[in-house]
Design a protein around this motif. Structure first.
Motif, PDB file in Angstrom:
ATOM      1  N   PRO A  50      -2.420   6.006   2.291  1.00 21.17           N
ATOM      2  CA  PRO A  50      -1.363   5.068   2.651  1.00 21.17           C
ATOM      3  C   PRO A  50      -1.206   5.007   4.164  1.00 21.17           C
ATOM      4  O   PRO A  50      -1.380   5.993   4.859  1.00 21.17           O
ATOM      5  N   SER A  51      -0.860   3.843   4.666  1.00 23.72           N
ATOM      6  CA  SER A  51      -0.809   3.644   6.109  1.00 23.72           C
ATOM      7  C   SER A  51       0.418   4.271   6.754  1.00 23.72           C
ATOM      8  O   SER A  51       0.393   4.599   7.928  1.00 23.72           O
ATOM      9  N   GLN A  90      -0.277  -3.669  -5.356  1.00 19.33           N
ATOM     10  CA  GLN A  90       0.467  -4.746  -4.711  1.00 19.33           C
ATOM     11  C   GLN A  90       1.157  -4.207  -3.455  1.00 19.33           C
ATOM     12  O   GLN A  90       1.024  -3.044  -3.127  1.00 19.33           O
ATOM     13  N   TYR A  91       1.894  -5.052  -2.767  1.00 22.49           N
ATOM     14  CA  TYR A  91       2.512  -4.624  -1.518  1.00 22.49           C
ATOM     15  C   TYR A  91       3.572  -3.557  -1.767  1.00 22.49           C
ATOM     16  O   TYR A  91       4.265  -3.550  -2.773  1.00 22.49           O
ATOM     17  N   THR A  92       3.638  -2.634  -0.788  1.00 24.49           N
ATOM     18  CA  THR A  92       4.615  -1.552  -0.847  1.00 24.49           C
ATOM     19  C   THR A  92       5.869  -1.918  -0.064  1.00 24.49           C
ATOM     20  O   THR A  92       6.947  -1.395  -0.350  1.00 24.49           O
ATOM     21  N   GLU A 122       3.127  -8.365   4.602  1.00 24.96           N
ATOM     22  CA  GLU A 122       2.993  -7.553   3.401  1.00 24.96           C
ATOM     23  C   GLU A 122       2.149  -6.334   3.757  1.00 24.96           C
ATOM     24  O   GLU A 122       1.095  -6.469   4.363  1.00 24.96           O
ATOM     25  N   VAL A 123       2.631  -5.152   3.376  1.00 26.18           N
ATOM     26  CA  VAL A 123       1.904  -3.915   3.634  1.00 26.18           C
ATOM     27  C   VAL A 123       1.509  -3.312   2.290  1.00 26.18           C
ATOM     28  O   VAL A 123       2.330  -3.231   1.372  1.00 26.18           O
ATOM     29  N   PHE A 124       0.270  -2.882   2.203  1.00 22.23           N
ATOM     30  CA  PHE A 124      -0.301  -2.345   0.969  1.00 22.23           C
ATOM     31  C   PHE A 124      -0.659  -0.873   1.134  1.00 22.23           C
ATOM     32  O   PHE A 124      -0.771  -0.371   2.256  1.00 22.23           O
ATOM     33  N   PRO A 156      -4.274  -2.169   6.127  1.00 19.90           N
ATOM     34  CA  PRO A 156      -3.526  -2.477   4.898  1.00 19.90           C
ATOM     35  C   PRO A 156      -2.423  -3.505   5.104  1.00 19.90           C
ATOM     36  O   PRO A 156      -1.594  -3.710   4.233  1.00 19.90           O
ATOM     37  N   VAL A 157      -2.397  -4.157   6.265  1.00 17.85           N
ATOM     38  CA  VAL A 157      -1.353  -5.135   6.589  1.00 17.85           C
ATOM     39  C   VAL A 157      -1.916  -6.550   6.463  1.00 17.85           C
ATOM     40  O   VAL A 157      -2.964  -6.862   7.021  1.00 17.85           O
TER      41      VAL A 157
END
Length: 179
Positions: A50-51, A90-92, A122-124, A156-157
């Protein structure tokens, strides 16, 4: 005979499980983007971790560099129209923004948090999930020019920008994302 029958049943069940897990991820089937622009992702670890960045943090960076952009709505599980927030792959986190260069007459009647008023961040959890989302949106909107949008990926963005902006105006977001 009973042992043979058990082996056949076990074999069929194994094939069924493998088939259910497979997915037809043939990259050659995905359409090429039209309006979408993509920056090379800075996070090149394949997205396995995760970012740690949120959409709100990315938007703060964007609005700090694109003065005509203002924060819109922070998407929560309760107000997410797409019902995707936090779902697998999906996006977090997600937040919308408005861009004052878009004429009010162009977005008249749209919700205050509609992407066409400016855009969304959206961040994933992974780079691959962000790419998959971008490709999915492109596929859905390809035959509907009124829904087309610009996309900029950075790890991830995914930054989605309204088609009401000119390519040069939309590129301001790409530059802000990269810098």
């Amino acid at each position: 005979m009973r042992n043979v029958l058990l082996l056949v049943v076990a074999g069929v069940a194994s094939v069924g499980l493998l088939t259910a897990c497979g997915g037809g991820d043939d990259a050659s089937e995905s359409p090429k983007p039209s309006l979408t622009m993509s920056a090379e992702p800075l996070n090149t670890d394949g997205g396995s971790q995760p970012s740690g960045v949120t959409a709100q943090q990315v938007l703060a960076r964007l609005t700090g560099k694109v003065s005509v952009a203002k924060p819109g709505t922070v998407v929560t599980a309760e107000n997410d129209k797409n019902k995707l927030l936090g779902r697998p792959h999906q996006y977090t986190t997600k937040v919308t923004f408005v861009d004052s260069r878009i004429a009010a007459s162009d977005v008249q009647g749209m919700d205050k948090d509609d992407l066409q008023r400016g855009g969304a961040v959206e961040v994933f959890g992974t780079v691959e999930d962000a790419k998959t989302r971008s490709e999915y949106i492109q596929t859905v909107t390809k035959s509907l020019p009124s829904l087309a949008e610009y996309h900029y990926l950075d790890g991830p963005v995914l930054v989605r920008v309204s088609h009401y902006l000119t390519p040069q105006q939309a590129a301001d977001y790409e530059a802000a994302l990269q810098g």
